[in-house]
Design a protein around this motif. Structure first.
Motif, mmCIF file in Angstrom:
data_model
loop_
_atom_site.group_PDB
_atom_site.id
_atom_site.type_symbol
_atom_site.label_atom_id
_atom_site.label_comp_id
_atom_site.label_asym_id
_atom_site.label_seq_id
_atom_site.Cartn_x
_atom_site.Cartn_y
_atom_site.Cartn_z
ATOM 1 N N GLU A 86 0.825 -1.216 0.000
ATOM 2 C CA GLU A 86 0.000 0.000 0.000
ATOM 3 C C GLU A 86 0.860 1.268 0.000
ATOM 4 O O GLU A 86 0.502 2.271 -0.638
ATOM 5 N N LYS A 87 1.986 1.218 0.681
ATOM 6 C CA LYS A 87 2.876 2.383 0.746
ATOM 7 C C LYS A 87 3.350 2.799 -0.655
ATOM 8 O O LYS A 87 3.358 3.987 -1.002
ATOM 9 N N THR A 88 3.720 1.821 -1.467
ATOM 10 C CA THR A 88 4.182 2.114 -2.834
ATOM 11 C C THR A 88 3.031 2.636 -3.686
ATOM 12 O O THR A 88 3.211 3.557 -4.495
ATOM 13 N N ILE A 89 1.848 2.067 -3.500
ATOM 14 C CA ILE A 89 0.660 2.544 -4.218
ATOM 15 C C ILE A 89 0.437 4.021 -3.924
ATOM 16 O O ILE A 89 0.263 4.842 -4.832
ATOM 17 N N LYS A 90 0.444 4.363 -2.641
ATOM 18 C CA LYS A 90 0.216 5.761 -2.242
ATOM 19 C C LYS A 90 1.298 6.682 -2.809
ATOM 20 O O LYS A 90 1.014 7.793 -3.253
ATOM 21 N N ARG A 91 2.533 6.210 -2.789
ATOM 22 C CA ARG A 91 3.651 7.018 -3.313
ATOM 23 C C ARG A 91 3.422 7.359 -4.789
ATOM 24 O O ARG A 91 3.608 8.496 -5.219
ATOM 25 N N TYR A 92 3.017 6.364 -5.553
ATOM 26 C CA TYR A 92 2.790 6.598 -6.982
ATOM 27 C C TYR A 92 1.542 7.450 -7.240
ATOM 28 O O TYR A 92 1.529 8.283 -8.150
ATOM 29 N N GLN A 111 -6.437 -11.972 -1.870
ATOM 30 C CA GLN A 111 -7.329 -11.316 -0.902
ATOM 31 C C GLN A 111 -6.852 -9.895 -0.605
ATOM 32 O O GLN A 111 -7.643 -8.950 -0.593
ATOM 33 N N LEU A 112 -5.545 -9.734 -0.373
ATOM 34 C CA LEU A 112 -4.992 -8.409 -0.111
ATOM 35 C C LEU A 112 -5.233 -7.472 -1.288
ATOM 36 O O LEU A 112 -5.640 -6.324 -1.105
ATOM 37 N N VAL A 113 -4.994 -7.956 -2.498
ATOM 38 C CA VAL A 113 -5.150 -7.113 -3.689
ATOM 39 C C VAL A 113 -6.615 -6.726 -3.893
ATOM 40 O O VAL A 113 -6.922 -5.591 -4.256
ATOM 41 N N SER A 114 -7.515 -7.654 -3.623
ATOM 42 C CA SER A 114 -8.949 -7.329 -3.711
ATOM 43 C C SER A 114 -9.317 -6.245 -2.698
ATOM 44 O O SER A 114 -10.101 -5.333 -3.008
ATOM 45 N N GLU A 115 -8.734 -6.318 -1.499
ATOM 46 C CA GLU A 115 -8.990 -5.282 -0.481
ATOM 47 C C GLU A 115 -8.407 -3.933 -0.909
ATOM 48 O O GLU A 115 -9.044 -2.887 -0.738
ATOM 49 N N LEU A 116 -7.213 -3.942 -1.480
ATOM 50 C CA LEU A 116 -6.600 -2.700 -1.971
ATOM 51 C C LEU A 116 -7.453 -2.081 -3.082
ATOM 52 O O LEU A 116 -7.570 -0.857 -3.177
ATOM 53 N N ALA A 117 -8.050 -2.941 -3.914
ATOM 54 C CA ALA A 117 -8.882 -2.447 -5.022
ATOM 55 C C ALA A 117 -10.165 -1.770 -4.538
ATOM 56 O O ALA A 117 -10.798 -1.023 -5.286
ATOM 57 N N ASP A 118 -10.537 -2.008 -3.276
ATOM 58 C CA ASP A 118 -11.693 -1.303 -2.711
ATOM 59 C C ASP A 118 -11.398 0.190 -2.550
ATOM 60 O O ASP A 118 -12.319 1.012 -2.523
ATOM 61 N N ASN A 119 -10.115 0.525 -2.424
ATOM 62 C CA ASN A 119 -9.734 1.907 -2.100
ATOM 63 C C ASN A 119 -8.864 2.606 -3.138
ATOM 64 O O ASN A 119 -8.716 3.832 -3.098
ATOM 65 N N TYR A 120 -8.265 1.829 -4.048
ATOM 66 C CA TYR A 120 -7.312 2.407 -4.990
ATOM 67 C C TYR A 120 -7.603 1.916 -6.419
ATOM 68 O O TYR A 120 -8.196 0.846 -6.599
ATOM 69 N N PRO A 121 -7.158 2.674 -7.437
ATOM 70 C CA PRO A 121 -7.370 2.256 -8.835
ATOM 71 C C PRO A 121 -6.366 1.168 -9.240
ATOM 72 O O PRO A 121 -5.224 1.451 -9.588
ATOM 73 N N ILE A 122 -6.805 -0.072 -9.147
ATOM 74 C CA ILE A 122 -5.910 -1.218 -9.321
ATOM 75 C C ILE A 122 -6.268 -2.014 -10.575
ATOM 76 O O ILE A 122 -7.430 -2.313 -10.830
ATOM 77 N N ALA A 123 -5.227 -2.356 -11.331
ATOM 78 C CA ALA A 123 -5.345 -3.366 -12.387
ATOM 79 C C ALA A 123 -4.516 -4.566 -11.946
ATOM 80 O O ALA A 123 -3.484 -4.409 -11.293
ATOM 81 N N VAL A 124 -4.957 -5.743 -12.305
ATOM 82 C CA VAL A 124 -4.189 -6.953 -12.015
ATOM 83 C C VAL A 124 -3.489 -7.393 -13.297
ATOM 84 O O VAL A 124 -4.115 -7.498 -14.356
ATOM 85 N N GLY A 125 -2.185 -7.608 -13.189
ATOM 86 C CA GLY A 125 -1.430 -8.127 -14.322
ATOM 87 C C GLY A 125 -1.292 -9.634 -14.196
ATOM 88 O O GLY A 125 -0.756 -10.127 -13.201
ATOM 89 N N ILE A 126 -1.828 -10.355 -15.177
ATOM 90 C CA ILE A 126 -1.684 -11.810 -15.188
ATOM 91 C C ILE A 126 -0.801 -12.178 -16.377
ATOM 92 O O ILE A 126 -1.180 -12.013 -17.533
ATOM 93 N N ASP A 127 0.390 -12.648 -16.038
ATOM 94 C CA ASP A 127 1.385 -13.013 -17.045
ATOM 95 C C ASP A 127 1.525 -14.523 -17.018
ATOM 96 O O ASP A 127 1.753 -15.107 -15.949
ATOM 97 N N ALA A 128 1.421 -15.150 -18.185
ATOM 98 C CA ALA A 128 1.369 -16.613 -18.211
ATOM 99 C C ALA A 128 2.438 -17.230 -19.101
ATOM 100 O O ALA A 128 2.719 -16.750 -20.201
#
Length: 234
Positions: A86-92, A111-128
């Motif tokens: 979260e600290k890095t998210i806020k910094r950016y 679970q953590l990323v889903s919680e962060l997405a409640d409060n911040y503009p998050i995209a998930v990168g899925i690299d396969a």
């Protein structure tokens, strides 16, 4: 459909990799912010940035260049690479970045990323790689299928998923459209197609399949695609 010109940062320079291998880096600009300005002049609205050193280190490593890009353009910016807390998210966000891309942490702790997405503009990168999720700068493969990870985000508030078939990335061999569509079906989220764009035909396929967006990297840098034309037409 949204076109995302891409700038990958390694040691302060704009580079492209082949199949995610750091030693394959080809330098295209020592002043990435000048590239960003060109994209804006061509008509781009969004810019996709990856801090490659950050992706391997697990923390921001090209922040000076990212700040320069932010200060010199009005583009909306989505940024990934080494964002693990979260600290890095806020910094950016304080720097004016519009969307943060979480990759490795999104695979390790959905679970953590889903919680962060409640409060911040998050995209998930899925690299396969061969259908399995790769993390830590694509250096390791997790024992989970990309579509299974995508499904875990079905009920989250993430803004979108960036789906990359690593075997295609930087190869100019064409997008893996089936993989991208499978990620969309599993997650029920908008998907940005990434990895292997070779020509305008790939852009047409993205449009025809109602995919939210597409990232254009090496095809632009190697002169395979007329980005200005594509930005006008799509």
């Amino acid at each position: 459909m949204t076109i995302f010109p891409a700038i990958d940062l390694k040691d302060g320079q704009a580079v492209r990799l082949t199949k995610g291998l750091m030693d394959s880096a080809k330098v295209y600009s020592s002043e990435p912010y000048e590239l960003a300005k060109r994209f804006e002049e061509m008509g781009a609205e969004w810019l996709h940035i990856v801090d490659l050193n950050g992706a391997f280190a697990g923390e921001p490593k090209n922040i000076e260049q990212i700040e320069k890009i932010r200060k010199n353009t009005n583009l909306k910016i989505q940024l990934g690479g080494g964002i693990r807390d979260e600290k890095t998210i806020k910094r950016y966000l304080d720097l004016g970045i519009n969307r943060l891309i979480l990759g490795s942490i999104a695979a390790k702790n959905p679970q953590l990323v889903s919680e962060l997405a409640d409060n911040y503009p998050i995209a998930v990168g899925i690299d396969a790689k061969d259908g399995f999720v790769a993390i830590d700068g694509w250096d390791k493969t997790e024992g989970i299928k990309a579509v299974e990870l995508a499904k875990m985000y079905e009920n989250s508030k993430i803004e979108c998923i960036i789906a990359t078939d690593i075997s295609k990335d930087g190869t100019l061999s064409g997008l893996n459209i089936d993989f991208i569509l499978d990620i969309g079906k599993a997650s029920k989220k908008p998907v940005i197609a990434s990895g292997g764009v070779a020509s305008e035909d790939d852009i047409k396929k993205v449009k025809e399949n109602n995919i939210y967006g597409v990232i254009i990297g090496k095809a632009f840098y190697e002169g395979k695609i007329d980005l200005e034309k594509i930005l006008k037409e799509y």
